[in-house]
Design a protein around this motif. Structure first.
Motif, mmCIF file in Angstrom:
data_model
loop_
_atom_site.group_PDB
_atom_site.id
_atom_site.type_symbol
_atom_site.label_atom_id
_atom_site.label_comp_id
_atom_site.label_asym_id
_atom_site.label_seq_id
_atom_site.Cartn_x
_atom_site.Cartn_y
_atom_site.Cartn_z
ATOM 1 N N ALA A 1 -6.062 -3.178 10.255
ATOM 2 C CA ALA A 1 -6.496 -1.952 9.571
ATOM 3 C C ALA A 1 -6.656 -0.783 10.539
ATOM 4 C CB ALA A 1 -7.812 -2.205 8.845
ATOM 5 N N ARG A 2 -6.796 -1.057 11.826
ATOM 6 C CA ARG A 2 -6.970 0.021 12.796
ATOM 7 C C ARG A 2 -5.653 0.421 13.464
ATOM 8 N NH1 ARG A 2 -12.280 1.008 14.193
ATOM 9 N NH2 ARG A 2 -11.651 1.891 16.181
ATOM 10 N N ARG A 3 -4.551 -0.166 13.006
ATOM 11 C CA ARG A 3 -3.259 0.242 13.552
ATOM 12 C C ARG A 3 -2.911 1.638 13.039
ATOM 13 N NH1 ARG A 3 -0.024 -5.409 12.351
ATOM 14 N NH2 ARG A 3 -1.198 -6.723 13.816
ATOM 15 N N THR A 4 -2.081 2.332 13.788
ATOM 16 C CA THR A 4 -1.771 3.719 13.457
ATOM 17 C C THR A 4 -1.149 3.842 12.076
ATOM 18 O OG1 THR A 4 -1.457 4.237 15.810
ATOM 19 C CG2 THR A 4 -0.510 5.766 14.209
ATOM 20 N N ARG B 1 -10.075 11.320 12.072
ATOM 21 C CA ARG B 1 -10.653 11.336 13.426
ATOM 22 C C ARG B 1 -10.233 10.090 14.208
ATOM 23 N NH1 ARG B 1 -13.473 14.725 15.559
ATOM 24 N NH2 ARG B 1 -14.000 15.751 13.603
ATOM 25 N N LEU B 2 -10.177 8.927 13.531
ATOM 26 C CA LEU B 2 -9.682 7.719 14.202
ATOM 27 C C LEU B 2 -8.228 7.883 14.620
ATOM 28 C CD1 LEU B 2 -11.183 4.793 12.075
ATOM 29 C CD2 LEU B 2 -11.686 5.341 14.455
ATOM 30 N N LEU B 3 -7.426 8.490 13.748
ATOM 31 C CA LEU B 3 -6.026 8.724 14.083
ATOM 32 C C LEU B 3 -5.906 9.656 15.277
ATOM 33 C CD1 LEU B 3 -4.090 9.060 10.703
ATOM 34 C CD2 LEU B 3 -3.522 7.581 12.623
ATOM 35 N N ALA C 1 0.825 -1.204 0.000
ATOM 36 C CA ALA C 1 0.000 0.000 0.000
ATOM 37 C C ALA C 1 0.862 1.258 0.000
ATOM 38 C CB ALA C 1 -0.927 -0.013 1.219
ATOM 39 N N GLU C 2 1.942 1.224 0.782
ATOM 40 C CA GLU C 2 2.851 2.373 0.811
ATOM 41 C C GLU C 2 3.505 2.592 -0.549
ATOM 42 O OE1 GLU C 2 6.670 3.928 3.481
ATOM 43 O OE2 GLU C 2 5.577 2.097 4.018
ATOM 44 N N TRP C 3 3.878 1.512 -1.205
ATOM 45 C CA TRP C 3 4.487 1.650 -2.545
ATOM 46 C C TRP C 3 3.468 2.146 -3.554
ATOM 47 C CZ3 TRP C 3 6.896 -3.875 -1.974
ATOM 48 C CH2 TRP C 3 7.957 -3.811 -1.068
ATOM 49 N N ALA C 4 2.210 1.709 -3.419
ATOM 50 C CA ALA C 4 1.167 2.211 -4.325
ATOM 51 C C ALA C 4 0.980 3.723 -4.154
ATOM 52 C CB ALA C 4 -0.147 1.474 -4.064
ATOM 53 N N LEU C 5 1.092 4.200 -2.923
ATOM 54 C CA LEU C 5 0.998 5.645 -2.694
ATOM 55 C C LEU C 5 2.180 6.366 -3.335
ATOM 56 C CD1 LEU C 5 -0.247 5.762 1.001
ATOM 57 C CD2 LEU C 5 -1.522 6.355 -1.046
ATOM 58 N N ASP C 6 3.358 5.756 -3.254
ATOM 59 C CA ASP C 6 4.510 6.364 -3.925
ATOM 60 C C ASP C 6 4.287 6.445 -5.431
ATOM 61 O OD1 ASP C 6 5.769 6.609 -1.504
ATOM 62 O OD2 ASP C 6 6.991 4.805 -1.723
ATOM 63 N N ARG D 1 -2.651 5.863 8.893
ATOM 64 C CA ARG D 1 -1.910 6.932 8.206
ATOM 65 C C ARG D 1 -1.889 6.697 6.695
ATOM 66 N NH1 ARG D 1 1.155 10.308 11.427
ATOM 67 N NH2 ARG D 1 1.436 9.666 13.604
ATOM 68 N N LEU D 2 -1.648 5.443 6.306
ATOM 69 C CA LEU D 2 -1.645 5.130 4.878
ATOM 70 C C LEU D 2 -3.030 5.349 4.268
ATOM 71 C CD1 LEU D 2 0.515 1.866 4.846
ATOM 72 C CD2 LEU D 2 1.214 4.162 4.168
ATOM 73 N N LYS D 3 -4.065 4.961 4.993
ATOM 74 C CA LYS D 3 -5.422 5.158 4.476
ATOM 75 C C LYS D 3 -5.747 6.640 4.352
ATOM 76 C CE LYS D 3 -10.215 3.791 5.181
ATOM 77 N NZ LYS D 3 -11.183 3.076 6.054
#
Length: 415
Positions: free
Chosen positions: A200-203, A227-229, A176-181, A207-209
């Motif tokens: 999916a609820r990890r910090t 808001r979740l973050l 997912a991080e590479w897709a954002l790049d 952040r990636l989402k």
């Protein structure tokens, strides 16, 4: 001290032996056909113990000799395992050092060693980590084909092994991080959607989402994620407030008609609707769509509680009310006059009240407040310009063309 202990042990053994074997009255006889052999009991016991000792040594020697190939094979496997582990550690060190080509080669060397050793091929977690390091190095070198190939192998292997399940979660987060790049928001959101709920609820996942939803221009989803973050303390309090406010602004700006704007407003959390800046932005959007009643309705709760908000917030809702002025009813006049009395020195409040009075054709009261707002250097230029233009309109209504011209000149001088 150790020598003394050994001397005491030997002395104790000598005493026990002397007391036990001192009387040599026993006799052991061996018969074989017509032959007979007699030995003392002590000699027989010593010979028996010696024979047992020799037999045990012989058995151990034979076992060591027979198991020599197995131990040699285990030694070779252990050596190859150490070599593979060293190559993987080297790949990790080179990767963090920014030498991605060397890191990729080291990771591939570790995978080749493991693949050539059947005894090591069952370590799926090692294999997944090697593929991830190779994929990460390929990504840094812009080798997307190689990256996707290594990543696919890692995901396929980790999905078939329970021991490598944590590595699968890391692989999806990395993907997912590479897709954002790559600026591929749909791919990033797809990978994040495949994560288990707990992951999916990890910090880091949130952040990636957040980045993916902002990149994909989904401000409403980004606002929920932010808001979740904030609840997970992913930001400082000030940063979280600024981020949530900016995302609310983006959500409001995506509305192109009043129905969309109302839908966005109702989807906000109550805490967002209680933010004066967000309400002011929503009112500005409604005023731009010429739906002034909704704009004033969203601002009314703040005008009823001006004492509970700060000066910047009062200025924001006052300027928003100025834009929503057409059609304002007489029920607003008491609260506006109370506000002008309580905050007589705030130019934004004076401007809003003055424009409201001018809208209700109470020109005498409006002129004083508008002149105060026009000369307030602390007020934004747009607000001061609005005050001068409204004063010009009042002067034209009264037939004072010279005064109207002066007001227009003053408004033009503000740029």
């Amino acid at each position: 001290m150790r020598v003394v202990i050994w001397i005491l042990l030997l002395a104790s053994a000598a005493v026990v032996a002397a007391s036990t074997l001192g009387t040599n009255d026993g006799l052991v006889s061996f018969y074989w056909r017509s032959w007979r052999a007699d030995v003392s009991l002590n000699l027989f016991l010593l010979a028996l113990i010696g024979t047992c000792f020799v037999i045990v040594l012989a058995i151990q020697g034979m076992s060591a000799l027979i198991g020599l190939p197995q131990r040699a094979r285990e030694w070779r496997v252990a050596r190859r395992d150490r070599t593979a582990q060293a190559a993987l550690r080297e790949a990790l060190a080179q990767y963090f050092g920014g030498r991605y080509s060397r890191a990729q080669k080291a990771a591939q060397r570790a995978l080749v060693i493991q693949n050539d050793t059947p005894e090591l091929a069952q370590d799926n977690e090692f294999t997944v980590l090697g593929h991830l390091l190779a994929a990460g190095s390929a990504h840094r070198m812009q080798d997307r084909a190689g990256r996707d190939e290594q990543l696919g192998r890692a995901l396929d292997l980790s999905s078939r092994s329970a021991a490598a399940r944590p590595a699968e979660e890391g692989a999806r987060l990395l993907a997912a991080e590479w897709a954002l790049d790559d600026r591929d928001a749909p791919r990033a959101l797809e990978l994040l959607g495949q994560l288990p709920l707990g992951v999916a609820r990890r910090t880091h996942a949130l952040r990636l989402k957040l980045q993916a939803t902002r990149l994909g221009r989904q401000p409403q989803e980004a606002l929920k994620t932010a808001r979740l973050l904030a609840k997970h303390q992913g930001f400082s309090k000030v940063a979280a407030q600024g981020l949530l406010r900016s995302l609310a602004f983006e959500s409001l700006d995506t509305a192109h008609d009043i129905d969309q704007l109302r839908r966005v407003w109702t989807q906000f959390d109550p805490i967002d609707r209680r933010d004066a800046f967000v309400a002011a932005r929503a009112a500005d959007r409604a005023a731009a769509l010429e739906v002034f009643d909704d704009a004033r309705g969203w601002l009314r709760p703040f005008w009823d509680q001006l004492a509970d908000i700060g000066a910047d917030e009062r200025a924001a809702i006052a300027l928003a009310l100025v834009n929503a002025m057409p059609g304002i009813g007489p029920e607003w006049l008491p609260r506006l006059e109370a506000a002008s009395t309580a905050y007589a020195r705030e130019g934004a409040v004076a401007l809003a009240v003055g424009c409201a009075l001018a809208e209700r054709q109470l020109w005498g009261k409006a002129r004083r407040l508008l002149e105060q707002a026009a000369t307030d250097t602390g007020l934004a230029l747009a607000g001061r310009r609005k005050a001068w233009l409204t004063l010009a309109t009042l002067a034209q209504e009264e037939g004072d063309t010279a005064r109207a011209a002066e007001c227009y000149v003053a408004a033009a001088s503000l740029g």
